[in-house]
Every structure is written in structure tokens, then in C-alpha cells.
Design a protein around this motif. Structure first.
Motif, PDB file in Angstrom:
ATOM      1  N   TRP A 174       1.529   3.211  -3.476  1.00 11.34           N
ATOM      2  CA  TRP A 174       0.436   3.814  -4.239  1.00 11.34           C
ATOM      3  C   TRP A 174       0.400   5.318  -3.993  1.00 11.34           C
ATOM      4  O   TRP A 174       0.656   5.792  -2.901  1.00 11.34           O
ATOM      5  CB  TRP A 174      -0.903   3.200  -3.849  1.00 11.34           C
ATOM      6  N   ASP A 196       0.817  -1.219   0.000  1.00 15.89           N
ATOM      7  CA  ASP A 196       0.000   0.000   0.000  1.00 15.89           C
ATOM      8  C   ASP A 196       0.849   1.267   0.000  1.00 15.89           C
ATOM      9  O   ASP A 196       0.409   2.302  -0.483  1.00 15.89           O
ATOM     10  CB  ASP A 196      -0.937   0.016   1.200  1.00 15.89           C
ATOM     11  N   GLN A 221      -9.135  -0.713  -1.844  1.00 18.34           N
ATOM     12  CA  GLN A 221      -7.718  -1.002  -2.025  1.00 18.34           C
ATOM     13  C   GLN A 221      -7.400  -2.475  -2.213  1.00 18.34           C
ATOM     14  O   GLN A 221      -6.391  -2.811  -2.817  1.00 18.34           O
ATOM     15  CB  GLN A 221      -6.931  -0.423  -0.856  1.00 18.34           C
ATOM     16  N   ASP A 222      -8.248  -3.349  -1.751  1.00 19.52           N
ATOM     17  CA  ASP A 222      -8.007  -4.783  -1.954  1.00 19.52           C
ATOM     18  C   ASP A 222      -8.787  -5.318  -3.158  1.00 19.52           C
ATOM     19  O   ASP A 222      -8.844  -6.513  -3.388  1.00 19.52           O
ATOM     20  CB  ASP A 222      -8.340  -5.583  -0.701  1.00 19.52           C
ATOM     21  N   GLU A 281      -5.812   5.792  -7.445  1.00 18.88           N
ATOM     22  CA  GLU A 281      -4.430   5.713  -7.006  1.00 18.88           C
ATOM     23  C   GLU A 281      -3.628   5.032  -8.102  1.00 18.88           C
ATOM     24  O   GLU A 281      -4.141   4.144  -8.792  1.00 18.88           O
ATOM     25  CB  GLU A 281      -4.303   4.907  -5.712  1.00 18.88           C
ATOM     26  N   LYS A 323      -2.112   8.700  -4.487  1.00 19.26           N
ATOM     27  CA  LYS A 323      -3.482   9.148  -4.756  1.00 19.26           C
ATOM     28  C   LYS A 323      -3.458  10.372  -5.669  1.00 19.26           C
ATOM     29  O   LYS A 323      -2.553  11.197  -5.599  1.00 19.26           O
ATOM     30  CB  LYS A 323      -4.192   9.496  -3.456  1.00 19.26           C
ATOM     31  N   ARG A 353      -5.913   1.813  -9.338  1.00 15.56           N
ATOM     32  CA  ARG A 353      -6.962   1.191  -8.513  1.00 15.56           C
ATOM     33  C   ARG A 353      -7.856   2.262  -7.915  1.00 15.56           C
ATOM     34  O   ARG A 353      -7.515   3.448  -7.863  1.00 15.56           O
ATOM     35  CB  ARG A 353      -6.360   0.325  -7.416  1.00 15.56           C
ATOM     36  N   ASP A 354      -9.002   1.843  -7.441  1.00 15.47           N
ATOM     37  CA  ASP A 354      -9.949   2.697  -6.723  1.00 15.47           C
ATOM     38  C   ASP A 354      -9.428   2.836  -5.298  1.00 15.47           C
ATOM     39  O   ASP A 354      -9.242   1.840  -4.594  1.00 15.47           O
ATOM     40  CB  ASP A 354     -11.324   2.036  -6.737  1.00 15.47           C
ATOM     41  N   SER A 355      -9.206   4.050  -4.842  1.00 15.48           N
ATOM     42  CA  SER A 355      -8.641   4.263  -3.510  1.00 15.48           C
ATOM     43  C   SER A 355      -9.577   3.809  -2.392  1.00 15.48           C
ATOM     44  O   SER A 355      -9.126   3.552  -1.276  1.00 15.48           O
ATOM     45  CB  SER A 355      -8.280   5.735  -3.303  1.00 15.48           C
ATOM     46  N   LYS A 356     -10.873   3.692  -2.678  1.00 14.21           N
ATOM     47  CA  LYS A 356     -11.834   3.255  -1.674  1.00 14.21           C
ATOM     48  C   LYS A 356     -11.916   1.740  -1.562  1.00 14.21           C
ATOM     49  O   LYS A 356     -12.460   1.226  -0.597  1.00 14.21           O
ATOM     50  CB  LYS A 356     -13.218   3.834  -1.983  1.00 14.21           C
ATOM     51  N   THR A 416      -7.156  -4.319  -9.839  1.00 12.40           N
ATOM     52  CA  THR A 416      -6.229  -3.305 -10.314  1.00 12.40           C
ATOM     53  C   THR A 416      -6.237  -3.323 -11.835  1.00 12.40           C
ATOM     54  O   THR A 416      -6.151  -4.384 -12.445  1.00 12.40           O
ATOM     55  CB  THR A 416      -4.799  -3.597  -9.806  1.00 12.40           C
TER      56      THR A 416
END
Length: 59
Positions: free
Chosen positions: A6, A3, A38-39, A21, A8, A33-36, A42
Motif C-alpha cells: 500500500w 500492508d 487498514q483492516d 492509501e 499513502k 482504503r482508509d489508512s487509519k 477496500t
């Protein structure tokens, strides 16, 4: 992917809006990826296509 690698978007804020991000430490391609989420998934974009995309946004 760790993490800490990354970055933003500079247009993001801490209000929970739509944020992306990216990583800059992967030669030849750019993970996005979408920052909201994160898992979550991608999206991987070739470096040339990413550069072209950013240039298009500037115009």
C-alpha cells in the motif's frame, strides 16, 4: 493484501488526518482504503476510472 504493497497519499501526514492509501500492483484496478482503518473495507476502482479521476483533480 499485504500492508507493504500500500502507498499513502503524498498529501498525508502523521498527524492522524484523513488519509488514503492505494496499491499500484493490481493490473486493471486500483484498491483504495482508509489508512487509519487498514483492516477495514477496500474500495476497488477500475484503472481507467482512476486515471480519469486523477486527471480531473489536476485541473
Amino acid at each position: 493484501m499485504a500492508d507493504t504493497s500500500w502507498r499513502k497519499s503524498s498529501y498525508s501526514n502523521n498527524q492522524g488526518g484523513e488519509c488514503l492509501e492505494v496499491r499500484d500492483d493490481t493490473p486493471g484496478f486500483i484498491p483504495v482504503r482508509d489508512s487509519k482503518v487498514q483492516d477495514g473495507d477496500t474500495l476497488t476502482i477500475g484503472a481507467d476510472a482512476w486515471t480519469s479521476f486523477l486527471e480531473h483533480l489536476k485541473h
